[in-house]
Scaffold this motif. Sequence first.
Motif, short mmCIF file in Angstrom:
data_model
loop_
_atom_site.label_atom_id
_atom_site.label_comp_id
_atom_site.label_asym_id
_atom_site.label_seq_id
_atom_site.Cartn_x
_atom_site.Cartn_y
_atom_site.Cartn_z
N UNK A 152 -7.81 8.32 1.82
CA UNK A 152 -6.38 8.36 1.54
C UNK A 152 -5.66 7.05 1.87
N UNK A 153 -5.82 6.47 3.08
CA UNK A 153 -5.10 5.22 3.37
C UNK A 153 -5.45 4.08 2.41
N UNK A 154 -6.71 4.00 2.01
CA UNK A 154 -7.11 2.95 1.06
C UNK A 154 -6.51 3.20 -0.32
N UNK A 155 -6.50 4.46 -0.73
CA UNK A 155 -5.87 4.80 -2.01
C UNK A 155 -4.39 4.48 -1.96
N UNK A 156 -3.74 4.80 -0.83
CA UNK A 156 -2.31 4.51 -0.68
C UNK A 156 -2.05 3.01 -0.70
N UNK A 192 4.17 5.51 -8.91
CA UNK A 192 3.22 5.06 -7.89
C UNK A 192 3.77 5.28 -6.48
N UNK A 193 5.06 4.99 -6.29
CA UNK A 193 5.66 5.14 -4.97
C UNK A 193 5.68 6.58 -4.50
N UNK A 194 6.07 7.50 -5.36
CA UNK A 194 6.15 8.90 -4.94
C UNK A 194 4.77 9.55 -4.87
N UNK A 195 3.79 9.02 -5.62
CA UNK A 195 2.41 9.46 -5.44
C UNK A 195 1.92 9.08 -4.05
N UNK A 196 2.33 7.91 -3.57
CA UNK A 196 2.01 7.49 -2.21
C UNK A 196 2.49 8.52 -1.20
N UNK A 197 3.72 9.00 -1.36
CA UNK A 197 4.28 9.97 -0.43
C UNK A 197 3.51 11.30 -0.47
N UNK A 198 3.10 11.72 -1.65
CA UNK A 198 2.32 12.95 -1.77
C UNK A 198 0.97 12.82 -1.06
N UNK A 199 0.34 11.66 -1.23
CA UNK A 199 -0.93 11.42 -0.55
C UNK A 199 -0.75 11.40 0.97
N UNK A 200 0.37 10.82 1.43
CA UNK A 200 0.61 10.77 2.87
C UNK A 200 0.87 12.17 3.42
N UNK A 201 1.54 13.01 2.65
CA UNK A 201 1.77 14.39 3.09
C UNK A 201 0.43 15.11 3.25
N UNK A 202 -0.49 14.90 2.32
CA UNK A 202 -1.82 15.50 2.43
C UNK A 202 -2.55 14.96 3.66
N UNK A 203 -2.43 13.65 3.92
CA UNK A 203 -3.07 13.04 5.08
C UNK A 203 -2.53 13.64 6.37
#
Length: 286
Positions: A152-156, A192-203
């Motif tokens: 996740x962090x690398x994807x973000x 891209x920015x809001x996809x980052x937030x979704x990934x961080x919520x999962x993390x």
Amino acid sequence: MSTHAQPKGYFLPGPSAYPAMAATGALTMAFGLTFWFNGIPHGDLLFFLGLFFFIFTKFRWFGKTISESEAGKHNLAVDTSFRWSMSWFIFSEVMFFASFFGALYYSRVYSLPDLSALHSKILWPVFTGAWPSVGPAGLIPSIKEAMDPWPIPTINTALLLSSGLTLTISHHALRASHRKNAIFWMVLTLILGFTFLLCQAYEYHHAYEVLGIKLSSGIYGSTFFMLTGFHGFHVFLGGTMLSVVLFRLIRGDFTAEHHFGFEAAAWYWHFVDVVWLLLYVLVYWL
């Protein structure tokens, strides 16, 4: 479509309640977070109430400033003052994050070696100085493992770096008077920015439920969530700014020569990108 005429003199707005309203919203958010983190009832409600009031105030305040600009009241002197104001605002954000990075640096470089040194063994014989730390008395619940940089962090990281590129392309398209292209690349930046937030919520869910990492998990948990959490909040703020810029792009407010609102939001977004790169290396890899 605005003509952006250049008035003479320096425009001075009248008295406004918006600064006091914004401060009230920010203070309410601070109290809400404090109550929430310490288990005081309704702290989360107070935080979101303050957040809503803060965003509402900014929406009205910036909307009034935009209307003044579109009415042709802002000249080069006002534009220069806006640029200096945004520069100092970003500098204040740099110092804000520097304090949290400083806490991480101090705890790892100074506190851990000192607490695990021979002279500290009398007081804390079980302390090993390992990271993540369980505290000098070993009373902090152990963390199964530190947060891994993959996936996740690398994807973000890829998401944020890509969003910085698409934002730059959008800016160049606007400067070339290609408004449709600027809109397209801005939409892609927001996705891209809001996809980052979704990934961080999962993390966060994975960290809390699987790895047992919480704010109460000692210095590791507190620095991890404060750094990544405040960064995520800044991504949200940057996304809000860019959403307003997108609306104004569609409405036709900006021209190739007159678009500081776009530039200010872009500065902020690139700052958020740089902070994440530091965070990615210092929090996830070291």
